[in-house]
Design a protein around this motif. Structure first.
Motif, PDB file in Angstrom:
ATOM      1  N   ASP A  39       0.638  -0.827   0.520  1.00  0.00           N
ATOM      2  CA  ASP A  39      -0.267  -0.414   0.110  1.00  0.00           C
ATOM      3  C   ASP A  39       0.831   0.911   0.130  1.00  0.00           C
ATOM      4  O   ASP A  39       0.646   2.266  -0.936  1.00  0.00           O
ATOM      5  N   ASP A  40       1.699   1.478   0.817  1.00  0.00           N
ATOM      6  CA  ASP A  40       2.614   2.480   0.884  1.00  0.00           C
ATOM      7  C   ASP A  40       3.612   2.248  -0.225  1.00  0.00           C
ATOM      8  O   ASP A  40       5.058   3.778   0.559  1.00  0.00           O
ATOM      9  N   ASP A  41       4.194   1.627  -0.221  1.00  0.00           N
ATOM     10  CA  ASP A  41       5.785   1.497  -0.568  1.00  0.00           C
ATOM     11  C   ASP A  41       6.062  -0.151  -1.948  1.00  0.00           C
ATOM     12  O   ASP A  41       5.447  -0.599  -1.758  1.00  0.00           O
ATOM     13  N   VAL A  42       6.869  -0.162  -2.356  1.00  0.00           N
ATOM     14  CA  VAL A  42       7.620  -0.625  -3.750  1.00  0.00           C
ATOM     15  C   VAL A  42       8.760  -1.693  -2.702  1.00  0.00           C
ATOM     16  O   VAL A  42      10.046  -0.956  -2.181  1.00  0.00           O
ATOM     17  N   VAL A  43       8.966  -2.660  -2.855  1.00  0.00           N
ATOM     18  CA  VAL A  43      10.075  -3.530  -1.759  1.00  0.00           C
ATOM     19  C   VAL A  43      11.169  -4.298  -3.062  1.00  0.00           C
ATOM     20  O   VAL A  43      10.313  -4.749  -3.550  1.00  0.00           O
ATOM     21  N   ASP A  61      19.571   7.973  -9.590  1.00  0.00           N
ATOM     22  CA  ASP A  61      19.576   9.052 -10.947  1.00  0.00           C
ATOM     23  C   ASP A  61      18.479   9.120 -12.205  1.00  0.00           C
ATOM     24  O   ASP A  61      18.735   8.257 -13.028  1.00  0.00           O
ATOM     25  N   ARG A  62      17.983  10.002 -12.029  1.00  0.00           N
ATOM     26  CA  ARG A  62      16.299  10.809 -13.372  1.00  0.00           C
ATOM     27  C   ARG A  62      16.057   9.177 -13.823  1.00  0.00           C
ATOM     28  O   ARG A  62      15.684   8.940 -14.295  1.00  0.00           O
ATOM     29  N   GLY A  63      15.110   8.710 -11.978  1.00  0.00           N
ATOM     30  CA  GLY A  63      14.291   7.990 -12.692  1.00  0.00           C
ATOM     31  C   GLY A  63      14.944   6.369 -12.549  1.00  0.00           C
ATOM     32  O   GLY A  63      13.499   5.540 -12.632  1.00  0.00           O
ATOM     33  N   HIS A 100       5.746   7.289  -9.925  1.00  0.00           N
ATOM     34  CA  HIS A 100       4.269   7.615  -8.748  1.00  0.00           C
ATOM     35  C   HIS A 100       5.221   7.357  -7.387  1.00  0.00           C
ATOM     36  O   HIS A 100       4.441   6.784  -6.196  1.00  0.00           O
ATOM     37  N   LEU A 101       6.739   7.284  -7.761  1.00  0.00           N
ATOM     38  CA  LEU A 101       7.618   6.442  -6.419  1.00  0.00           C
ATOM     39  C   LEU A 101       8.421   7.734  -5.877  1.00  0.00           C
ATOM     40  O   LEU A 101       8.693   8.663  -6.765  1.00  0.00           O
ATOM     41  N   ASP A 102       8.792   7.404  -4.186  1.00  0.00           N
ATOM     42  CA  ASP A 102       9.559   9.005  -4.127  1.00  0.00           C
ATOM     43  C   ASP A 102      11.134   8.758  -4.165  1.00  0.00           C
ATOM     44  O   ASP A 102      11.432   8.083  -3.017  1.00  0.00           O
ATOM     45  N   SER A 103      11.564   9.126  -5.191  1.00  0.00           N
ATOM     46  CA  SER A 103      13.153   8.477  -4.569  1.00  0.00           C
ATOM     47  C   SER A 103      13.905   9.562  -4.256  1.00  0.00           C
ATOM     48  O   SER A 103      14.777   8.610  -3.876  1.00  0.00           O
ATOM     49  N   LEU A 122       4.685   8.064  -3.651  1.00  0.00           N
ATOM     50  CA  LEU A 122       3.844   9.174  -3.428  1.00  0.00           C
ATOM     51  C   LEU A 122       2.686   9.148  -2.653  1.00  0.00           C
ATOM     52  O   LEU A 122       1.572   8.307  -3.142  1.00  0.00           O
ATOM     53  N   GLU A 123       2.148  10.202  -1.413  1.00  0.00           N
ATOM     54  CA  GLU A 123       1.174  10.415  -1.640  1.00  0.00           C
ATOM     55  C   GLU A 123       0.096  10.166  -2.780  1.00  0.00           C
ATOM     56  O   GLU A 123      -1.377  10.248  -2.741  1.00  0.00           O
TER      57      GLU A 123
END
Length: 145
Positions: A39-43, A61-63, A100-103, A122-123
């Motif tokens: 729900d809140d992250d990717v592992v 670096d750049r995604g 959509h991920l907070d790098s 990301l929220e």
């Protein structure tokens, strides 16, 4: 059991096979990965048995998330290697991250030969419930005015 061959054909076959096997390690297969969406992250979990944790490097670096690790040969002076099946050297794996991920908030840990990388979602990308308006809609109110 120690096997020895002096047949030049067999020696050349073994040399070519070893060369091709080393090339296949460059595809990332040497660093198998599992990816889990929660729900809140990717592992992401990478198998890195026998790797010195100090040799592991995780960068973004750049995604693009890059994981590199090094396994070095450990042979003493009085030892002679007669079989090599474990790949040695530096290995790299790249994973393209979704927007959509907070790098900026990635964290990583290494336990029992497994590197675990956690990337928060990301929220704005998290599932949310949309409230349904009841009664007159805004369009209806605008027409009456």
């Amino acid at each position: 059991m120690l096997l020895t061959s002096i047949d030049p054909f067999v020696q050349e076959f073994e040399r070519q096979f070893n060369r091709l096997a080393r090339q296949s390690y460059d595809t990332g297969a040497i660093m198998p990965m599992d990816g889990l969406r929660r729900d809140d992250d990717v592992v992401l979990r990478f198998d890195l048995p026998g790797v010195d944790p100090d040799s592991i490097e995780v960068t973004v670096d750049r995604g693009v998330l890059s994981v590199s690790a090094r396994r070095e040969v450990e042979i003493a002076e009085n030892e002679r290697l007669f079989v090599r099946e474990r790949p040695m050297g530096t290995f790299t794996r790249r994973v393209y991250l979704s927007e959509h991920l907070d790098s900026d908030r990635i964290d990583a840990g290494y336990t029992n030969g497994v590197l675990t990388v956690r990337i928060p979602v990301l929220e704005r990308a998290k599932p949310r419930k949309v409230e349904i308006q009841r009664g007159d809609s805004r369009e209806t109110k605008a027409i009456k005015a």
